[in-house]
Design an enzyme around this catalytic site. Structure first.
Site, PDB file in Angstrom:
ATOM      1  CE  LYS A  79      -3.911   2.007   2.598  1.00  0.00           C
ATOM      2  NZ  LYS A  79      -4.761   1.880   3.806  1.00  0.00           N
ATOM      3  CB  SER A 154      -8.111   3.744   2.856  1.00  0.00           C
ATOM      4  OG  SER A 154      -7.231   3.141   3.784  1.00  0.00           O
ATOM      5  CB  SER A 178      -8.352   0.967   5.774  1.00  0.00           C
ATOM      6  OG  SER A 178      -9.041   2.174   5.736  1.00  0.00           O
TER       7      SER A 178
END
Lengths: 488, 95
Positions: A79, A154, A178
């Site tokens: 990420k 997210s 997330s």
């Protein structure tokens, strides 16, 4: 055989039996990215070419005995809020569009030490603020199951990349859901560890008392394997906990007989989609069949937790994001003569609308006159929620809930920020209490979109939730029955 | 609680953010909606409950006060808009 279909433990088996080579794995992923990335748009930075070069070096190191890890040569996606030395870390923001981290996050160091190969940095909601990845300032990531729907957020890029076989596994971060919510939307496995199990050093901070890094994988065994690499005390993160090393793979017993599962009725009430509820009820029946003791309990915390979460997270964000001033790194406005003007203009140009909204909300709840009514009260509610979980864990091993009230929704379908915040209603309480939670797929809805089941454990009981997840997975085998179809 | 336009501008100023007119209207509406929801914390029975301070129970985490040199100065400075002689350069602070 399509290499990119395989889980990491399957890759390891084939490497061990010399059926495939590390170079072949990297090449397969490089080709897959070329073929499918344009559909999904999961990556902010693709490192496929670099990965091929690195795979040769890793092979050399294995051959001359320098590298012995069973993870050597296994690719991974990261990420884009975790610092990678010499590689851009954008955090999905215009603010950090050109930021090149001068050091590796501790977890990135750990991956490197094992000889894993970084395939690229994955898209996310700006500064991890969002539940659909629509807040990314870089690009719009699509859900591989239906390209007209969001991947969740997210960590939407991470979950979409794993689902689309663009990476064998990935790292996400979870502040209010997330990791788990996008894993649920994309039909993969995602685990948020207990707060303090995994180092946050080098993770761009959103809400420091809630953030945790965790694995997003194709199956539960991979999840346990990656957690083995990630978990452990780090001198550089004083909130990381020193505790005896556990082998999470050994915890996968494929047995839940006599295990006590609590099902909080409030998580199955109003606002939970009927199809989601129906699949969860099937899963509960499956657990009973497998010999677990399932009991309905009351855990009426979801709304209080969500309210407290947005107060605490935004308060911490307003403080954490104070560092972005356009001076040492980050977007710098061309406008303004004075230092003050540079601060204002750089921040106003660099941050997107949701980030500004949360900074403003956070500053408001911390400001004089409102601190007691919001922030202080929210911190009390936080204790209350932790206590209520503790109460349930006195008599139960795990808590079972939906991961998300719905399956993946269409782009631009939430009419207000608050409506988007409600997408986190099932996940935030876990962060608020600092507990571990895992999401695994438990079926699809009428439109073929994956439904996620969340299993919550007591602090540092990752072994329990992994075993409970594994046992269900072995009995039902979601991956053999459903695959993303890249529907347009 | 009702948020006024003036309050919003005051908060934006504290946050070092300029807001355009359309942003102000939009944020006023959002903020009001979110705060109204956030006020649900006030319905929670928190009498006699302590505030959470930190997510886990450890406190006073000490380490040795050792200097660990960071050699790669270039890597640090490459992200700065303006630099001179190995330092970050900023406009004149005192006018």
């Amino acid at each position: 055989m399509d290499i990119t279909e395989l889980t990491v433990h399957e890759l390891q088996d084939k490497l061990k039996n010399k059926e495939i080579t590390i170079s072949e794995i990297t090449k397969a992923y490089s080709d897959r990215i070329k073929e499918k990335e344009s559909d999904v748009d999961a990556f902010v930075t693709i490192l496929a070419d670099e990965a091929i070069v690195k795979s040769r070096k890793i092979e050399e190191k294995i051959n001359n005995g320098e590298l012995k890890s069973s993870f050597a040569g296994i690719p991974i996606g990261i990420k884009d809020n975790m610092c990678t030395k010499g590689i851009k870390t954008t955090c999905g923001s215009k603010m950090l569009e050109n930021f090149i981290a001068p050091y590796d996050a501790t977890i990135v160091e750990r991956l490197n030490k094992e000889g894993m190969i970084n395939l690229g940095k994955l898209n996310m909601d700006e500064f991890a603020m969002g539940s659909s990845t629509e807040n990314s300032a870089i690009k719009k990531t699509k859900n591989p199951w239906n390209l007209n729907t969001v991947p969740g957020g997210s960590s939407g890029g991470s979950a979409a990349a794993v689902a689309a076989n663009l990476v064998p596994w990935a790292l996400g971060s979870d502040t209010g859901g997330s990791i788990r919510q996008p894993s649920s939307f994309c039909g993969v496995v995602g685990l948020k560890p207990t707060y303090g199990l995994v180092s946050r050093y080098g993770l761009v901070a959103y809400a420091s008392s809630l953030d945790q890094i965790g694995p997003i994988t194709k199956d539960v065994r991979d999840c346990a394997m990656l957690l083995n690499v990630l978990a452990g005390r780090d001198e550089k993160d004083t909130t990381s906990i020193d505790r005896p090393k556990v082998d999470y793979v050994e915890a996968l017993k494929n047995d839940v007989k006599g295990l006590k599962i609590a099902v909080p009725k409030e998580f199955f009430g109003e606002g939970i989609n009927k199809e989601v509820k129906a699949k969860l009820e099937e899963a509960i029946a499956k657990y009973k069949e497998l010999g677990a003791e399932v009991e309905e309990v009351s855990l009426d915390i979801a709304e209080h937790a969500l309210a407290a979460y947005y107060i605490i997270a935004c308060a911490e964000a307003s403080s954490n994001l104070g560092r972005f001033d356009g001076i040492r790194y980050g977007h710098r406005s061309e406008k303004g003569e004075t230092l003050r003007d540079i601060y204002f203009n750089s921040r106003s140009e660099g941050f997107g609308p949701e980030v500004k909204r949360r900074i403003i909300l956070g500053t408001y709840v911390l400001s004089s006159g409102y601190y007691d009514a919001y922030y202080k009260k929210a911190q009390k509610v936080r204790t209350l929620i932790a206590n209520k979980f503790e109460e349930v864990f006195k008599n139960h091993d795990v808590i079972l809930t939906p991961t998300s009230p719905t399956t993946a929704f269409e782009f631009n379908s939430k009419s207000s920020p608050l409506e988007m915040y409600l997408a986190d209603i099932c996940t935030v309480s876990v962060n608020v209490a600092g507990l571990p939670g895992i999401s695994i797929p438990c079926g699809v809805d009428g439109k073929g979109m994956p439904i996620g089941m969340q299993l919550i454990g007591n602090k540092f009981q990752e072994e329990t939730i992994l075993n409970v997840a594994y046992t269900y997975e072995q009995a039902t085998n979601f991956r053999a029955n459903y695959k993303p179809e890249f529907k347009k | 609680m009702q948020v006024s336009r003036e309050q919003l501008l005051h908060i934006a100023n504290l946050s070092r953010l300029n807001l355009k007119d359309d942003e102000i209207d939009n944020y006023l509406e959002n903020l009001q909606e979110i705060l109204t929801f956030a006020e649900k914390v006030n319905n929670a029975p928190t009498d006699g409950v302590d505030e959470t301070i930190g997510a886990n129970d450890n406190y006073n985490v000490f380490r040795k006060d050792e200097v660990i040199p960071f050699e790669d100065k270039e890597a640090l400075l490459q992200n700065a808009y303006s630099q001179e002689r190995g330092m970050f350069k900023i406009p004149k602070v005192i006018q």
